[in-house]
Design an enzyme around this catalytic site. Sequence first.
Site, mmCIF file in Angstrom:
data_model
loop_
_atom_site.group_PDB
_atom_site.id
_atom_site.type_symbol
_atom_site.label_atom_id
_atom_site.label_comp_id
_atom_site.label_asym_id
_atom_site.label_seq_id
_atom_site.Cartn_x
_atom_site.Cartn_y
_atom_site.Cartn_z
ATOM 1 N N THR A 154 0.905 -1.157 0.000
ATOM 2 C CA THR A 154 0.000 0.000 0.000
ATOM 3 C C THR A 154 0.938 1.199 0.000
ATOM 4 O O THR A 154 2.021 1.135 0.603
ATOM 5 C CB THR A 154 -0.918 0.045 1.243
ATOM 6 N N LYS A 168 20.178 -3.777 -22.073
ATOM 7 C CA LYS A 168 18.807 -3.415 -21.702
ATOM 8 C C LYS A 168 17.770 -4.401 -22.213
ATOM 9 O O LYS A 168 17.833 -4.897 -23.322
ATOM 10 C CB LYS A 168 18.449 -2.019 -22.266
ATOM 11 N N ASN A 209 13.743 -3.931 -22.035
ATOM 12 C CA ASN A 209 12.711 -2.994 -21.566
ATOM 13 C C ASN A 209 11.322 -3.604 -21.667
ATOM 14 O O ASN A 209 11.034 -4.364 -22.593
ATOM 15 C CB ASN A 209 12.766 -1.705 -22.393
ATOM 16 N N GLU A 231 4.735 -0.622 -21.113
ATOM 17 C CA GLU A 231 4.769 0.840 -21.221
ATOM 18 C C GLU A 231 3.772 1.316 -22.268
ATOM 19 O O GLU A 231 3.119 2.344 -22.101
ATOM 20 C CB GLU A 231 6.187 1.312 -21.567
#
Length: 474
Positions: free
Chosen positions: A171, A299, A301, A306
């Site tokens: 939370t 990387k 991603n 997204e």
Amino acid sequence: MATVTAAAGSGDGADGGPKLWGGRFKKPLDPEMEKFNASIGYDKVMWSADIDGSIAYAKALAKTTIISEAERDKLCEGLEMVRKEWSVGQFQIVPSDEDIHTANERRLTELVGDVGRKLHTGRSRNDQVATDTRLWLRDRISNISGLLKETISAFNEQAKSNQTVMLPGFTHLQRAQPIRWAQWLLCYASMLKRDFDRLQEVYNRTNVCPLGSGALAGHPFDIDRDFLAMELKFDGITLNSLDGTSDRDFVSEFLFWSSLTSTHLSRMAEDLIIYSTKEFSFVTLADEYSTGSSLMPQKKNADSCELIRGRAGRLTGHLTGWLCTLKGLPLTYNKDLQEDKEPLFDSVETITSLIKISCGVIKTLTVNPDKMKAALSSEMLATDIAYYLVRKGVPFRDAHHVSGECVQLAESKNTDLDKLTLEDFMVVSAKFESDILDIFDYEKSMEQYNAKGGTGSKSISWQIDVFEQWLKTN
Ligand code: ARG
């Protein structure tokens, strides 16, 4: 794909060719206005719905004295020929085709001759476009419902195969209490199930037939509207002709529905973006749903997530834009209503791909149970200390306070909560006994939450069963 051919001559209409409504005009449309007015560039996607509507309409006209059965058959054959042209990509759009309705009617008349000019009797593009849009959307909703069900099932299957995996529940993005990964999965399944139910309601209100409402006042030739609705497999007819031609609630509802559903998917995506970072490493997105960097070779991603998160914004944009268009409109039809098409079409396409990608992401997601477990820490069981005291008869408010003092004591000793000794606990409260040391067990902690809906294993199995039953019956 359909192509635009050269103008067929200006005649009584615009530079682009004669207009179906050209009778009272002396001058053609300004070329810029012609482009501004035209919706064929996008509403052509409704070609099939438009033909279905016209076939039903021809049949209904033949039940009046307007056309004979032979004329009806000719119209229907002609409309099937138009359908064929669209379906094989041979339909030629000409510049005078303002929208899909004028395009199909123009082509029909070219194919069947003058009888084509009878088809529009008593009909207006106002009731026609409302009908076509409902038919078109109705089909898309059925398709989206299927995809949504598949996605709910993907969440449920993942929950089934990961029932023992535990992780911190958050939370305020702060570690709160230990939960099961299945509980996280079933949370999103619950959201999507509500989305599914809501979509069926949108479907019900979409699946109503406005055809036969005319331009606004109704039909002058006593057309059988119930027959039209039956032919087009609508659940019923709209009650009032002004409403039938100007109501776009079904569009607004669908746009709201897609923004809310995409909001749910976006929250899921955000969780997964966080959980897939090296810092968390709770989950690994499949290669199929990740991309690399053109500069940094290491990387990986979470672009799928997204884009789910990013594209959701567009859907709320469509809803907002459309409601702004709608809010000041006087009754009944106004051309502003044509502005429903692009947001509607794009929302259908966007939400369809968001659901498909989300489904793929979930189906192929791997969890890292060790990392999830390693992220648990004993202060997440502070509530359990309070519950321990409650079970010994201490009122919850007092128990909460005592547990807080234990946390403070551990902090002051620069140690973890589960490293406190029985003596430490007893300094804080005389209610503590040796069994306090047994509460530091995450598995046991979660098993407290077996009331329906909780993260306890019985509750999780119950939730999975509920989804399974629902998937079987829906
Ligand atoms: N293309 C128009 C639309 O999508 C069709 C209705 C036009 N009606 C009219 N009276 N101009 O709304």
